[in-house]
Design an enzyme around this catalytic site. Structure first.
Site, PDB file in Angstrom:
ATOM      1  N   LYS A  17       0.818  -1.214   0.000  1.00 53.37           N
ATOM      2  CA  LYS A  17       0.000   0.000   0.000  1.00 53.37           C
ATOM      3  C   LYS A  17       0.853   1.266   0.000  1.00 53.37           C
ATOM      4  O   LYS A  17       0.591   2.186  -0.757  1.00 53.37           O
ATOM      5  CB  LYS A  17      -0.939   0.036   1.219  1.00 53.37           C
ATOM      6  CG  LYS A  17      -1.983  -1.053   1.242  1.00 53.37           C
ATOM      7  CD  LYS A  17      -3.008  -0.806   2.342  1.00 53.37           C
ATOM      8  CE  LYS A  17      -2.424  -0.788   3.741  1.00 53.37           C
ATOM      9  NZ  LYS A  17      -1.812  -2.062   4.179  1.00 53.37           N
ATOM     10  N   ARG A  92      -9.855   1.584   8.980  1.00 50.00           N
ATOM     11  CA  ARG A  92      -9.505   0.197   9.299  1.00 50.00           C
ATOM     12  C   ARG A  92     -10.611  -0.516  10.074  1.00 50.00           C
ATOM     13  O   ARG A  92     -10.501  -1.712  10.317  1.00 50.00           O
ATOM     14  CB  ARG A  92      -8.264   0.204  10.194  1.00 50.00           C
ATOM     15  CG  ARG A  92      -6.965  -0.196   9.517  1.00 50.00           C
ATOM     16  CD  ARG A  92      -5.878  -0.002  10.561  1.00 50.00           C
ATOM     17  NE  ARG A  92      -4.684  -0.745  10.324  1.00 50.00           N
ATOM     18  CZ  ARG A  92      -3.621  -0.281   9.660  1.00 50.00           C
ATOM     19  NH1 ARG A  92      -3.664   0.871   9.053  1.00 50.00           N
ATOM     20  NH2 ARG A  92      -2.525  -1.001   9.593  1.00 50.00           N
ATOM     21  N   ARG A 131      11.190  -6.464   5.167  1.00 52.82           N
ATOM     22  CA  ARG A 131      11.094  -5.076   5.616  1.00 52.82           C
ATOM     23  C   ARG A 131      11.618  -4.925   7.043  1.00 52.82           C
ATOM     24  O   ARG A 131      12.208  -3.902   7.398  1.00 52.82           O
ATOM     25  CB  ARG A 131       9.642  -4.594   5.529  1.00 52.82           C
ATOM     26  CG  ARG A 131       9.490  -3.117   5.812  1.00 52.82           C
ATOM     27  CD  ARG A 131       8.110  -2.615   5.450  1.00 52.82           C
ATOM     28  NE  ARG A 131       7.125  -2.968   6.454  1.00 52.82           N
ATOM     29  CZ  ARG A 131       5.822  -2.684   6.340  1.00 52.82           C
ATOM     30  NH1 ARG A 131       5.364  -2.085   5.259  1.00 52.82           N
ATOM     31  NH2 ARG A 131       4.976  -3.014   7.289  1.00 52.82           N
ATOM     32  N   ARG A 137      11.362  -1.987  11.560  1.00 57.37           N
ATOM     33  CA  ARG A 137      10.094  -1.671  12.229  1.00 57.37           C
ATOM     34  C   ARG A 137       9.811  -2.709  13.298  1.00 57.37           C
ATOM     35  O   ARG A 137       9.805  -3.904  13.033  1.00 57.37           O
ATOM     36  CB  ARG A 137       8.945  -1.649  11.204  1.00 57.37           C
ATOM     37  CG  ARG A 137       8.671  -0.255  10.701  1.00 57.37           C
ATOM     38  CD  ARG A 137       7.579  -0.241   9.679  1.00 57.37           C
ATOM     39  NE  ARG A 137       6.295  -0.705  10.190  1.00 57.37           N
ATOM     40  CZ  ARG A 137       5.155  -0.548   9.533  1.00 57.37           C
ATOM     41  NH1 ARG A 137       5.152   0.090   8.375  1.00 57.37           N
ATOM     42  NH2 ARG A 137       4.027  -1.002  10.027  1.00 57.37           N
ATOM     43  N   ARG A 148      -1.057  -8.930  13.222  1.00 57.78           N
ATOM     44  CA  ARG A 148      -1.592  -7.820  12.414  1.00 57.78           C
ATOM     45  C   ARG A 148      -2.460  -8.359  11.277  1.00 57.78           C
ATOM     46  O   ARG A 148      -3.463  -7.754  10.904  1.00 57.78           O
ATOM     47  CB  ARG A 148      -0.455  -6.947  11.869  1.00 57.78           C
ATOM     48  CG  ARG A 148       0.157  -6.073  12.958  1.00 57.78           C
ATOM     49  CD  ARG A 148       1.517  -5.540  12.580  1.00 57.78           C
ATOM     50  NE  ARG A 148       1.481  -4.659  11.450  1.00 57.78           N
ATOM     51  CZ  ARG A 148       2.478  -4.511  10.576  1.00 57.78           C
ATOM     52  NH1 ARG A 148       3.592  -5.209  10.718  1.00 57.78           N
ATOM     53  NH2 ARG A 148       2.354  -3.687   9.581  1.00 57.78           N
TER      54      ARG A 148
HETATM   55  P1  AMP Z   1       0.530   0.686   8.953  1.00 58.54           P
HETATM   56  O1  AMP Z   1       1.750   1.492   8.691  1.00 58.54           O
HETATM   57  O2  AMP Z   1      -0.664   1.129   8.161  1.00 58.54           O
HETATM   58  O3  AMP Z   1       0.789  -0.800   8.826  1.00 58.54           O
HETATM   59  O4  AMP Z   1       0.136   0.936  10.485  1.00 58.54           O
HETATM   60  C1  AMP Z   1       1.005   0.580  11.536  1.00 58.54           C
HETATM   61  C2  AMP Z   1       0.247   0.558  12.852  1.00 58.54           C
HETATM   62  O5  AMP Z   1      -0.300   1.858  13.119  1.00 58.54           O
HETATM   63  C3  AMP Z   1      -0.951  -0.375  12.881  1.00 58.54           C
HETATM   64  O6  AMP Z   1      -0.608  -1.710  13.182  1.00 58.54           O
HETATM   65  C4  AMP Z   1      -1.792   0.265  13.983  1.00 58.54           C
HETATM   66  O7  AMP Z   1      -1.252  -0.023  15.262  1.00 58.54           O
HETATM   67  C5  AMP Z   1      -1.580   1.747  13.719  1.00 58.54           C
HETATM   68  N1  AMP Z   1      -2.586   2.262  12.760  1.00 58.54           N
HETATM   69  C6  AMP Z   1      -2.357   2.765  11.514  1.00 58.54           C
HETATM   70  N2  AMP Z   1      -3.494   3.148  10.936  1.00 58.54           N
HETATM   71  C7  AMP Z   1      -4.490   2.890  11.824  1.00 58.54           C
HETATM   72  C8  AMP Z   1      -5.904   3.053  11.813  1.00 58.54           C
HETATM   73  N3  AMP Z   1      -6.550   3.562  10.737  1.00 58.54           N
HETATM   74  N4  AMP Z   1      -6.592   2.669  12.918  1.00 58.54           N
HETATM   75  C9  AMP Z   1      -5.978   2.156  13.987  1.00 58.54           C
HETATM   76  N5  AMP Z   1      -4.646   1.956  14.072  1.00 58.54           N
HETATM   77  C10 AMP Z   1      -3.903   2.333  12.995  1.00 58.54           C
END
Ligand code: AMP
Length: 196
Positions: A17, A92, A131, A137, A148
């Site tokens: 993404k 989400r 990654r 990360r 996740r």
């Molecule tokens: P991502 O970079 O999109 O994989 O997001 C990393 C982490 O940020 C996720 O595992 C959540 O802990 C938090 N996060 C990101 N976007 C959201 C969202 N829309 N709602 C809740 N938590 C989020």
């Protein structure tokens, strides 16, 4: 109705993404907004929001909707979003969908398309393993990654049905070279009359 293109990118962690968000952001000249990036920056800077979000992120859980919705309201109200935007990783949950619906209705606008990036769990686990090495990360640890993916399946995958019922979803095979996947997305958008 406001001008510009409003795109959601939805898909499991590791589907690509973030990479495709940057490609589309530049093609459509719209900001790519990643709630994950915003949370990570807040964690790095140890802001009050970052301190609240960190434990959820490290465990691979969603940050609570109230925090996430407030953050996105602020971000979408910025002047650079008036001419459209791309959301990567938001909404989400169904609560976040409702929040976004309300925001868009209040601003007399709507989404143009929801791009669903499709990738099998085994492939995304392998991508995220890489990654973890490249970017360090903490939530790319394998057990956290598996969690996740479960959180995605339980809380986020159902949103695809919600947006499908509205005729908004373009499902794209996320496996392949970056440029190949970008081309697939561009073709699907073009077929819907969505062009830069
Ligand atoms: P991502 O970079 O999109 O994989 O997001 C990393 C982490 O940020 C996720 O595992 C959540 O802990 C938090 N996060 C990101 N976007 C959201 C969202 N829309 N709602 C809740 N938590 C989020």
């Amino acid at each position: 109705m406001a001008e510009g293109t409003r795109i959601l990118l939805i898909g499991p962690p590791g589907a690509g993404k973030g990479t495709q968000a940057l490609e589309l952001s530049s093609a459509f000249s719209i900001p790519a907004i990643s709630t994950g990036d915003i949370f990570r920056e807040n964690v790095r800077n140890a802001t009050p929001l970052g301190l609240q979000a960190k434990s959820f992120m490290d465990a691979g859980n969603n940050v609570p909707d109230s925090l996430t919705n407030d953050l996105i309201t602020d971000r979408l109200a910025s002047p650079d979003c008036v001419g459209g935007f791309l959301l990567d990783g938001y909404p989400r949950t169904t609560d976040q969908v409702r929040h976004l619906d309300d925001f868009l209705a209040d601003h007399h606008t709507k989404l143009d398309v929801v791009v669903q990036l499709v990738a099998e769990p085994d492939i995304v686990v392998e991508r995220l393993r890489k990654r973890a090495v490249d970017q360090g990360r903490t939530d790319d640890d394998e057990a956290v990654v598996r969690h996740r993916l479960d959180v995605y399946a339980e809380q986020t995958a159902p949103l695809i049905d919600v947006y499908s019922a509205r005729g908004l979803v373009a499902a794209i095979d996320g496996i392949g070279d970056i440029s190949e996947v970008t081309q697939r997305i561009t073709d699907a958008l073009h077929a819907r009359g969505i062009t830069p």
